[in-house]
Design a protein around this motif. Structure first.
Motif, short mmCIF file in Angstrom:
data_model
loop_
_atom_site.label_atom_id
_atom_site.label_comp_id
_atom_site.label_asym_id
_atom_site.label_seq_id
_atom_site.Cartn_x
_atom_site.Cartn_y
_atom_site.Cartn_z
N LYS A 105 8.04 16.38 -20.49
CA LYS A 105 7.32 17.30 -19.62
C LYS A 105 5.89 17.38 -20.11
O LYS A 105 5.64 17.65 -21.29
N ALA A 106 4.93 17.10 -19.20
CA ALA A 106 3.53 17.05 -19.59
C ALA A 106 2.72 18.02 -18.75
O ALA A 106 3.11 18.39 -17.63
N ASP A 107 1.56 18.43 -19.29
CA ASP A 107 0.73 19.38 -18.53
C ASP A 107 0.00 18.71 -17.38
O ASP A 107 -0.36 19.37 -16.40
N VAL A 108 -0.19 17.38 -17.48
CA VAL A 108 -0.87 16.64 -16.41
C VAL A 108 -0.11 15.35 -16.15
O VAL A 108 0.22 14.62 -17.09
N LEU A 109 0.17 15.06 -14.89
CA LEU A 109 0.77 13.79 -14.51
C LEU A 109 -0.33 12.86 -13.99
O LEU A 109 -1.37 13.32 -13.52
N PRO A 110 -0.11 11.54 -14.08
CA PRO A 110 -1.15 10.63 -13.59
C PRO A 110 -1.34 10.77 -12.08
O PRO A 110 -0.40 11.03 -11.33
N ASP A 111 -2.60 10.59 -11.65
CA ASP A 111 -2.90 10.72 -10.22
C ASP A 111 -2.24 9.63 -9.40
O ASP A 111 -1.77 9.86 -8.29
N ARG A 112 -2.20 8.42 -9.96
CA ARG A 112 -1.67 7.30 -9.20
C ARG A 112 -0.20 7.06 -9.54
O ARG A 112 0.30 7.50 -10.58
N ALA A 113 0.46 6.37 -8.65
CA ALA A 113 1.84 5.97 -8.93
C ALA A 113 1.82 4.84 -9.95
O ALA A 113 1.07 3.86 -9.79
N PRO A 114 2.58 4.95 -11.02
CA PRO A 114 2.53 3.91 -12.06
C PRO A 114 3.12 2.60 -11.58
O PRO A 114 4.03 2.58 -10.76
N ALA A 115 2.57 1.52 -12.11
CA ALA A 115 3.13 0.19 -11.84
C ALA A 115 4.42 0.01 -12.63
O ALA A 115 4.76 0.81 -13.52
N GLN A 116 5.12 -1.07 -12.34
CA GLN A 116 6.45 -1.29 -12.93
C GLN A 116 6.40 -1.36 -14.45
O GLN A 116 7.36 -0.97 -15.11
N ASN A 117 5.31 -1.88 -15.01
CA ASN A 117 5.25 -2.05 -16.46
C ASN A 117 4.22 -1.15 -17.12
O ASN A 117 3.75 -1.44 -18.22
N ASP A 118 3.86 -0.03 -16.49
CA ASP A 118 2.97 0.93 -17.13
C ASP A 118 3.72 1.69 -18.22
O ASP A 118 4.95 1.85 -18.18
N VAL A 119 2.97 2.18 -19.21
CA VAL A 119 3.58 2.78 -20.40
C VAL A 119 2.82 4.04 -20.81
O VAL A 119 1.77 4.36 -20.25
N ILE A 120 3.39 4.73 -21.79
CA ILE A 120 2.74 5.87 -22.42
C ILE A 120 2.51 5.56 -23.89
O ILE A 120 3.41 5.04 -24.57
N GLU A 121 1.32 5.88 -24.38
CA GLU A 121 1.07 5.81 -25.82
C GLU A 121 0.94 7.22 -26.37
O GLU A 121 0.26 8.07 -25.78
N ASN A 122 1.56 7.48 -27.51
CA ASN A 122 1.41 8.76 -28.20
C ASN A 122 0.16 8.68 -29.06
O ASN A 122 0.16 8.11 -30.16
N VAL A 123 -0.93 9.24 -28.57
CA VAL A 123 -2.22 9.16 -29.25
C VAL A 123 -2.22 9.97 -30.54
O VAL A 123 -2.93 9.64 -31.50
N SER A 124 -1.41 11.01 -30.60
CA SER A 124 -1.37 11.85 -31.82
C SER A 124 -0.77 11.10 -33.00
O SER A 124 -1.04 11.44 -34.15
N ARG A 125 0.06 10.11 -32.72
CA ARG A 125 0.73 9.37 -33.81
C ARG A 125 0.01 8.05 -34.06
O ARG A 125 0.56 6.97 -33.94
N THR A 126 -1.26 8.19 -34.40
CA THR A 126 -2.07 7.05 -34.81
C THR A 126 -2.75 7.41 -36.12
O THR A 126 -3.14 8.55 -36.33
N ALA A 127 -2.87 6.44 -37.00
CA ALA A 127 -3.36 6.70 -38.36
C ALA A 127 -4.55 5.82 -38.68
O ALA A 127 -4.71 4.72 -38.13
N SER A 128 -5.40 6.30 -39.58
CA SER A 128 -6.40 5.41 -40.18
C SER A 128 -5.71 4.57 -41.25
O SER A 128 -4.66 4.95 -41.78
N LEU A 129 -6.29 3.41 -41.55
CA LEU A 129 -5.73 2.52 -42.56
C LEU A 129 -6.82 2.11 -43.53
O LEU A 129 -7.90 1.66 -43.11
N THR A 130 -6.52 2.23 -44.82
CA THR A 130 -7.36 1.65 -45.86
C THR A 130 -6.51 0.70 -46.67
O THR A 130 -5.51 1.09 -47.27
#
Length: 535
Positions: A374-399
């Motif tokens: 459940k999201a606060d905003v849904l995409p305006d367009r209808a997604p294509a068959q192979n569209d995806v979601i990325e969890n932007v919060s679960r990204t890290a810097s790397l050293t």
């Protein structure tokens, strides 16, 4: 339960666990037996449907723990995950050696060879049995005197690579005439001269394997790992000696702030390999990931792989503001994908470009592969068959700094994270493919996502892109899997490539492939061969 696992049954927050300087023998039947632990990039649902793990060192929900091995050796029997930390905070583990009594990778050396024939030598620790003309690799025995595991020398789910000690390169074993499958040649006749010395006649009478070749054979089933850090914060592994990893390397998953410092993951005497797959795998991590002052040599996949997971959009319910999404690769499923408050992006599967963003209000696991978001905003367009979601919060810097990485058939660092990446003062030697590969994929491995700023500086790259494979001569490779070939929009942001030394031991020229990259700053690099830039 064995003596080591018994110690960790009653650990309390704030404890320092000091081990004795001795060998701790641990086996699956007398260690922690866990279920419901689903790990990214490991076994599929048929291979490990219950998320079953056997573990020697296990902490769950603990805080402020220091584990000081004091030079102890943890000797693993059978197939196990040596350590697992789940939902823990501020954990330090140091000064321990991990090894397997019988590694799950089997090795033998070709000591004599001619077309259609080879004599091989098998070291004592690589247990085996012979049935007719079939060689079976065996694990060590349990308390009932039964082997923990067994695989044939080739067949479904069995892979063999060839290590060349002269070049230091691990390469494929090709499929020869008459071979039923790739890998080591089909054996027509097998004779045991004495224990550990076998004479082989191949079905392909023209097949020739050079003397000195070390064959490395394993199962491709990733039912356990070399260690796991799941939903934790602030975990440090320090001064560990890791001689063998079971089925996979160390996986850090959905965790924040991970440091590996002075890890020595190099083969012990008599071996050429440590890990069946990646050494250090980071999936869905956030905060800072640091790999510092480490040595890693001999694995069958990347040394560092850092990424998120694209989940495919299956259905949008605009009335209830929900999106049904699905894990779409067979080796990633069941683990936590989202929590309330996570930021997500809606991504076009054909171009890998975002077309909207939102915040997760709630996430419900429907089954092992499907999640209702459940999201606060849904995409305006209808997604294509192979569209995806990325969890932007679960990204890290790397050293990745001051490391020595050697001898794998693939890429040294596979990097797909939008936070800053600093790769500095490292030595890369005898990589089969690129020293650095920047991917992003919404159709095959589903490893997300777009990269931000990557600084590749003051590194020494020796004899990388050494295999004649699909990666070609790309010593640095940007490889987003863009399906829409008409799209010219950059996927990745910026590469700073400065003051590196590129040395080719084969005389082949190197290429820097910057596909779908917005900006590159290239300065002060030196090479003993031509360094060609491809954009």
């Amino acid at each position: 339960m064995n003596n080591l696992s018994e110690i960790f049954k009653n650990v309390r927050d704030g404890d320092t666990v000091m081990l004795e300087n001795k060998i701790y023998e641990v086996a699956p039947e007398d260690s922690f037996h866990l279920k419901g632990l689903f790990f990214s990039n490991t076994a599929n649902q048929k291979e490990n449907p219950d998320g079953e793990r056997f573990c020697a060192v296990y902490l769950e929900g603990k805080s402020d723990i220091t584990i000081d091995g004091n030079g102890a050796v943890i000797m693993i029997h059978g197939k196990m995950t040596p350590f697992i930390f789940c939902e823990c905070h501020n954990i330090i583990m140091k000064n321990i050696c991990f090894d397997h009594y019988r590694p799950t990778m089997s090795e033998f050396t070709v000591t004599d060879s001619s077309p259609g024939y080879a004599e091989i030598h098998i070291n004592d620790e690589y247990l085996y049995r012979i049935d007719g003309n079939i060689l079976y690799w065996c694990g060590d025995n349990n308390k009932n005197n039964e082997s923990y595991w067994e695989i044939p020398y080739k067949g479904d789910g069995v892979l063999t690579n060839a290590f060349n000690p002269l070049t230091g390169v691990i390469d494929d074993m090709i499929c020869g005439d008459g071979d039923e499958k790739g890998g080591f040649p089909d054996i027509a006749e097998l004779t045991e001269i004495k224990k550990g010395v076998l004479q082989l006649r191949f079905r392909d009478k023209n097949r020739h394997i050079p003397i000195g070749t070390v064959a490395q054979t394993r199962s491709i089933r990733r039912v356990q790992t070399g260690g796991a850090i799941d939903r934790c914060t602030d975990v440090t592994l320090e001064s560990l000696r890791i001689m063998s990893m079971n089925c996979f390397g160390i996986l850090a998953q959905n965790s924040r702030n991970i440091i590996y410092n002075r890890l020595d993951c190099t083969p012990k005497e008599g071996r050429t390999i440590v890990s069946d797959a990646d050494f250090f795998h980071f999936s869905g991590c956030s905060g800072e990931v640091k790999v510092l002052n480490c040595k890693a040599k001999g694995a069958h996949d990347d040394i560092i792989n850092i990424h998120g997971t694209h989940l495919k959009i299956i259905k949008i319910d605009r009335e209830n503001n929900t999106i049904l999404v699905r894990y779409s690769h067979t080796e990633s499923w069941g683990f936590e994908a989202y929590t309330a408050g996570d930021k997500i992006e809606y991504v076009c599967g054909n171009t890998l470009l975002p077309y909207g963003e939102a915040t997760v209000i709630s996430a419900e696991k429907i089954n092992p592969t499907d999640v209702l978001v459940k999201a606060d905003v849904l995409p305006d367009r209808a997604p294509a068959q192979n569209d995806v979601i990325e969890n932007v919060s679960r990204t890290a810097s790397l050293t990745a700094q001051n490391n020595v990485f050697e001898c794998i058939p693939s890429r040294a660092i596979l990097c797909t994270t939008r936070k800053d990446v600093v790769i500095r003062n490292n030595t890369f030697r005898n990589m089969g493919a690129s020293a650095l590969c920047v991917a992003d994929d919404a159709n095959f491995w589903f490893e997300s996502g777009r990269s931000g700023n990557i600084y590749f500086e003051n590194n020494t790259v020796i004899n990388c892109a050494a295999r004649f494979c699909a990666f070609g001569d790309d010593v640095i490779r940007y490889e987003p899997v863009v399906m829409d070939k008409s799209s010219a929009m950059p996927v990745h942001k910026k590469l700073v490539l400065k003051n590196n030394r590129f040395i080719s031991g084969t005389g082949r020229n190197y290429t820097i492939n910057l596909s779908y990259l917005d900006e590159a700053v290239i300065d002060g690099n030196t090479s003993n061969v031509q360094l060609k830039i491809i954009k």
